[in-house]
Design a protein around this motif. Structure first.
Motif, PDB file in Angstrom:
ATOM      1  N   GLU A  17       0.830  -1.208   0.000  1.00  0.00           N
ATOM      2  CA  GLU A  17       0.000   0.000   0.000  1.00  0.00           C
ATOM      3  C   GLU A  17       0.864   1.256   0.000  1.00  0.00           C
ATOM      4  O   GLU A  17       0.583   2.231  -0.716  1.00  0.00           O
ATOM      5  CB  GLU A  17      -0.920   0.020   1.228  1.00  0.00           C
ATOM      6  CG  GLU A  17      -2.036  -1.001   1.200  1.00  0.00           C
ATOM      7  CD  GLU A  17      -1.569  -2.403   1.576  1.00  0.00           C
ATOM      8  OE1 GLU A  17      -0.379  -2.537   1.965  1.00  0.00           O
ATOM      9  OE2 GLU A  17      -2.362  -3.350   1.472  1.00  0.00           O
ATOM     10  N   LEU A  18       1.957   1.230   0.773  1.00  0.00           N
ATOM     11  CA  LEU A  18       2.827   2.387   0.813  1.00  0.00           C
ATOM     12  C   LEU A  18       3.530   2.581  -0.525  1.00  0.00           C
ATOM     13  O   LEU A  18       3.679   3.698  -1.018  1.00  0.00           O
ATOM     14  CB  LEU A  18       3.855   2.233   1.934  1.00  0.00           C
ATOM     15  CG  LEU A  18       4.840   3.388   2.112  1.00  0.00           C
ATOM     16  CD1 LEU A  18       4.102   4.707   2.356  1.00  0.00           C
ATOM     17  CD2 LEU A  18       5.815   3.087   3.244  1.00  0.00           C
ATOM     18  N   ILE A  19       3.947   1.484  -1.124  1.00  0.00           N
ATOM     19  CA  ILE A  19       4.598   1.577  -2.440  1.00  0.00           C
ATOM     20  C   ILE A  19       3.632   2.150  -3.470  1.00  0.00           C
ATOM     21  O   ILE A  19       3.982   3.008  -4.286  1.00  0.00           O
ATOM     22  CB  ILE A  19       5.103   0.196  -2.878  1.00  0.00           C
ATOM     23  CG1 ILE A  19       6.228  -0.256  -1.952  1.00  0.00           C
ATOM     24  CG2 ILE A  19       5.579   0.253  -4.322  1.00  0.00           C
ATOM     25  CD1 ILE A  19       6.677  -1.682  -2.210  1.00  0.00           C
ATOM     26  N   ALA A  20       2.372   1.702  -3.432  1.00  0.00           N
ATOM     27  CA  ALA A  20       1.363   2.201  -4.371  1.00  0.00           C
ATOM     28  C   ALA A  20       1.103   3.691  -4.156  1.00  0.00           C
ATOM     29  O   ALA A  20       0.924   4.451  -5.113  1.00  0.00           O
ATOM     30  CB  ALA A  20       0.070   1.410  -4.214  1.00  0.00           C
ATOM     31  N   ALA A  21       1.126   4.091  -2.889  1.00  0.00           N
ATOM     32  CA  ALA A  21       0.907   5.499  -2.573  1.00  0.00           C
ATOM     33  C   ALA A  21       2.049   6.353  -3.107  1.00  0.00           C
ATOM     34  O   ALA A  21       1.838   7.430  -3.679  1.00  0.00           O
ATOM     35  CB  ALA A  21       0.756   5.680  -1.065  1.00  0.00           C
TER      36      ALA A  21
END
Length: 450
Positions: A17-21
């Motif tokens: 999720e952090l990478i996608a953000a």
């Protein structure tokens, strides 16, 4: 984009999720140590308009304007990156369509597990709107800085800084004013006044002030400013400094003061002229009152004169009638005298040689002759008198016409006097209105000179 994700996973324990953000929030580009593009993400392609195959294998310089590439800073930046130094810059970027956008970029060198630099990752954010807003604001600030005298004070009125316009107007160097109080520029009497203390208390409480201020320069001369004092607040709402933006209006004030002096001189002259007009109006009114009195007496006299002329003309008419009758009688006497002379001549013819009768006839002839002489003289005198009476009657008639005309003219004079008196009254009212106007003009000139 797998390489970017793999780099993140290798170096940081992060969630998907952090990478996608991060991938959605930043325009990400991978470069080798020479600046060649290795990979880009979707956000970068949306930002620049390029497709991936159009930029991979190209050099970083393809995104920068020409003027940035020719300077020494560009090579120095890549030298620092190859040395492992992190960079954060705000630079222009040229899109595929040729537009210039502004990107806030963070360049992060990436090391492998052995600590060797293998690539450089750039995280970018589009800040074009912010940059343009800041540039516009900076332009306004620069314009103010170049056109205004600017002084910065702390909340107590201590001078923190001043620009060259202010210093030039006041004749000071910066070192002579920094650390001094604002009161050094104002008169000592005003600096000690309650109004001045209240002025700085209101500024310290966050109130802005716009007013004209009279300063005294280093050489003691008066310097006038149209000044705006604006308190600057910190995040807690406390006043941390006060900025004075001012425009030097000394020349304008000097012109107004000169205008006031000129107006005062002109007003004095106008006052003098108005007083002269008032005096002349008073004199004219007195003369008109005297003329009015004389006119009334003249009207009475002319009335009497008209009456006398009429009565004299009537008596002359009666006298002429009597004279004409006497003249006619004298003419008849002349006729009778001629007849008597003829009769005497016939008596003399009939007397013949009678000496006594002849003597009596001679005496009668002498009496008749004397009577004829007297009648002839009387007739001549009466004729001369009649001629003179005719002249006198004509003169009286003409005098009557003149007297009538004089009476009419006197009425005209009365009308003119009334009109003149009204005009004098109007002049007096006008001078009063003029005096009021002059007074109001004086008040305006005083306000202009403040």
């Amino acid at each position: 984009m797998n390489s970017i994700i793999s780099i993140l996973r290798e170096n940081i324990d992060v969630s998907d999720e952090l990478i996608a953000a991060i991938d959605a929030s930043f325009a990400v580009v991978e470069f080798d140590l020479d600046g060649t593009v290795l990979n880009v993400n979707e956000s970068f392609m949306k930002l620049t308009g390029y497709e991936e195959d159009e930029v991979v294998g190209q050099h970083h310089s393809m995104f920068l304007p020409e003027e940035m590439l020719n300077g020494p800073d560009y090579e120095m930046c890549w030298a620092d990156l190859r040395a492992g130094k992190r960079k954060q810059v705000e630079v222009p970027c040229i899109t595929k369509s040729g537009d210039r956008i502004w990107v806030e970029e963070t360049y992060a060198p990436v090391r492998n597990s052995d600590g060797e630099l293998v690539k450089i990752v750039r995280f970018g954010v589009n800040v074009t709107e912010r940059h343009e807003m800041v540039a516009d604001l900076q332009g306004k600030v620069d314009a103010i800085r170049h056109s205004h005298a600017i002084v910065k004070f702390d909340a107590n009125g201590i001078i923190l800084n001043a620009n060259r316009h202010f210093l030039a107007a006041m004749g000071y160097d910066l070192s002579e004013v920094v650390g001094q109080h604002h009161s050094m520029f104002v008169g000592e009497e005003y600096a000690k006044s309650s109004a001045y203390q209240a002025f700085w208390r209101s500024l310290a409480n966050g109130e802005s002030k716009i007013r004209q201020f009279k300063y005294f320069g280093k050489d003691g001369r008066e310097v006038w400013f149209e000044a705006t004092y604006s308190p600057v607040l910190d995040v807690y709402g406390e006043v941390i400094k006060i900025i004075n933006l001012a425009v030097d209006i000394t020349d304008e004030v000097s012109e107004l003061i000169g205008l006031k002096s000129t107006l005062e001189v002109n007003f004095a002259e106008v006052d003098e002229h108005i007083e002269g007009v008032d005096r002349k109006c008073e004199t004219a009114e007195q003369m008109f009152r005297q003329a009015q009195a004389h006119l009334e007496a003249s009207n009475i006299a002319s009335g009497v004169l008209v009456g006398c002329v009429g009565e004299t003309l009537e008596r002359m008419t009666e006298l002429r009638s009597v004279s004409d009758h006497v003249f006619d009688t004298v003419i008849e006497g002349d006729v009778a005298a001629v007849a008597l002379e003829n009769a005497v001549d016939r008596l003399r013819d009939g007397a013949g040689e009678n000496s006594e009768l002849a003597e009596q006839i001679d005496n009668l002839d002498e009496c008749v002759t004397e009577s004829s002489r007297i009648l002839t003289s009387l007739r001549l005198e009466l004729k001369e008198m009649l001629n003179r009476m005719a002249v006198v009657s004509l003169a009286i008639e003409k005098h009557g016409d003149v007297t009538g005309q004089m009476t009419s003219e006197m009425h005209g004079i009365q009308t003119s006097l009334d009109a003149a008196q009204n005009a004098i009254a109007t002049i007096g009212q006008s001078t009063e209105e003029m005096a009021l106007t002059i007074g109001r003009s004086r008040e305006v000139s005083v306000v202009l000179a403040r």
